[in-house]
Structures are given as C-alpha cells and as structure tokens.
Design an enzyme around this catalytic site. Structure first.
Site, short mmCIF file in Angstrom:
data_model
loop_
_atom_site.label_atom_id
_atom_site.label_comp_id
_atom_site.label_asym_id
_atom_site.label_seq_id
_atom_site.Cartn_x
_atom_site.Cartn_y
_atom_site.Cartn_z
N SER A 4 34.06 69.70 70.03
CA SER A 4 34.78 69.63 68.76
C SER A 4 36.22 69.15 68.89
O SER A 4 36.83 68.75 67.92
CB SER A 4 34.77 71.00 68.06
OG SER A 4 35.59 71.92 68.74
N LYS A 60 41.26 74.93 68.12
CA LYS A 60 41.42 73.83 67.16
C LYS A 60 42.90 73.45 67.10
O LYS A 60 43.77 74.11 67.65
CB LYS A 60 40.97 74.24 65.76
CG LYS A 60 39.54 74.78 65.66
CD LYS A 60 38.49 73.73 65.86
CE LYS A 60 37.10 74.34 65.82
NZ LYS A 60 36.05 73.35 66.19
#
Length: 199
Positions: A40, A95
C-alpha cells in the site's frame, strides 16, 4: 557456591536485568521496529522493508496507555506514520498524513485538494488497481480536532482513510524513520535500501 562464581553469576544477572530494562525503555519511548507487510505504500516502501519508528518525536506516553505525559510535537503534512488501525487496534498500519485537524479535504477524479489547493504528490506509485475498486472522489470533509486523514502512496491499492475514516491522535504510534533491513526473499537483500531515511 564458590564466592568467585557467585560474583560472576551476580554480575551476569545484573547485566541481563539492565539490558532488559534498557530494551523495554527504548521500545516504549524511543524507537520500535516495524515490518512492511503489504504494497500500500509502494514505491516509497517495499514489501519486506523493515524500519525503525520514532516514538519519541510525537511525545512520551505512559507504557501500554494512550496517556501522553510529555508532548513534543504533532504529525505534519507528508509524515509517514505508524498507527493502530481504527477498526481493529490490535493491528498496526502505516500511511502518509494527508490532512491535519482543521484541514478541509476533497478528492476529485483521483486528485486531492487540501483547503482548496491541489496537492503536489510526486511520491504516488501510479500502479493499476488490483485488490479493490479505488475511491477516486470524496468530500469535501473538514477534519475534527485530534483527527488525521491518512492515505497510502500506492493510492489505487490502499485501504486508508477514504474507507475507514480518520486516525485519532491517540492511535498514532510514531513516525517512520529509517530502513534498517530490506529483502525480497531470503537470498535477495536490497542493499541499497539499508540505512535510508523514510520520506
């Protein structure tokens, strides 16, 4: 027991106890290891990267709690952070911070706007979607106090704030700092990535 051996055993025991206390202190307050399990955050972070997370930067917490006793700084735009997944806090996610408390965010045709300004995001992977239909549009949404909006650099293949909402300040573990190990299998070490800063 021979007095000499008694002293040796005692010295080793003391050294072991001190080492364990130091390890606990460092892991609780300073740095923690984290392994990248998914794609990701490609291309910034590769699957198999192992990195150190700076826990000290965002404040000192009481171990095993969300209580900050010494606030130091807050996450900033662009920081790559490790946090407890809001839907299951037993899992850690990583993230990039896109929105801070008070920011107004909007995504139109896969382009993010923050407070009306289009973001320049050179770190985006640009890889095709594989796992699920990506969200190309959302908002506008204004972030409440103590809430952060986080997204993956592999935007088309990232489960992030577009899907499960905001990250609370208390859920943030620390800032990704430096890669200490990276491999693509047991016999494929990425030597060039060792020691590199996470940006």
């Amino acid at each position: 027991m021979n007095p000499r051996w008694h002293k040796v055993v005692r010295d080793y025991a003391e050294a072991l106890i001190i080492a364990l206390i130091l390890a606990f202190f460092i892991r609780s307050f300073v740095v923690q290891a984290f392994k990248i399990p998914s794609g990701s955050m490609l291309e910034t972070l590769q699957i198999g990267d192992q990195l150190l997370v700076n826990k000290f930067l965002y404040g000192i917490k009481v171990p095993f709690t969300d209580i900050t006793v010494v606030p130091i700084s807050d996450p900033e735009h662009g920081d790559i952070i490790v946090f407890r997944y809001p839907l299951d806090e037993s899992k850690d996610y990583i993230k990039r911070v896109i929105g801070l408390p008070g920011d107004t965010l909007e995504m139109r045709d896969n382009v993010v706007y923050r407070n009306g300004e289009r973001l320049d995001e050179p770190y985006l992977a640009g890889l095709p979607a594989k796992n699920f239909p990506p969200a190309h549009n959302f908002g506008p949404v204004t972030l409440p106090d103590n809430k952060y909006f986080c997204m993956g650099d592999n935007r088309e293949n990232s489960s992030d704030s577009r899907y499960w909402g905001f990250v609370d300040r208390s859920q943030i573990v620390g800032k990704a700092w430096r890669i200490y190990w990276s491999w693509d299998g047991p016999f494929s070490i990425r030597w060039s990535r060792l020691g590199s800063l996470v940006e």
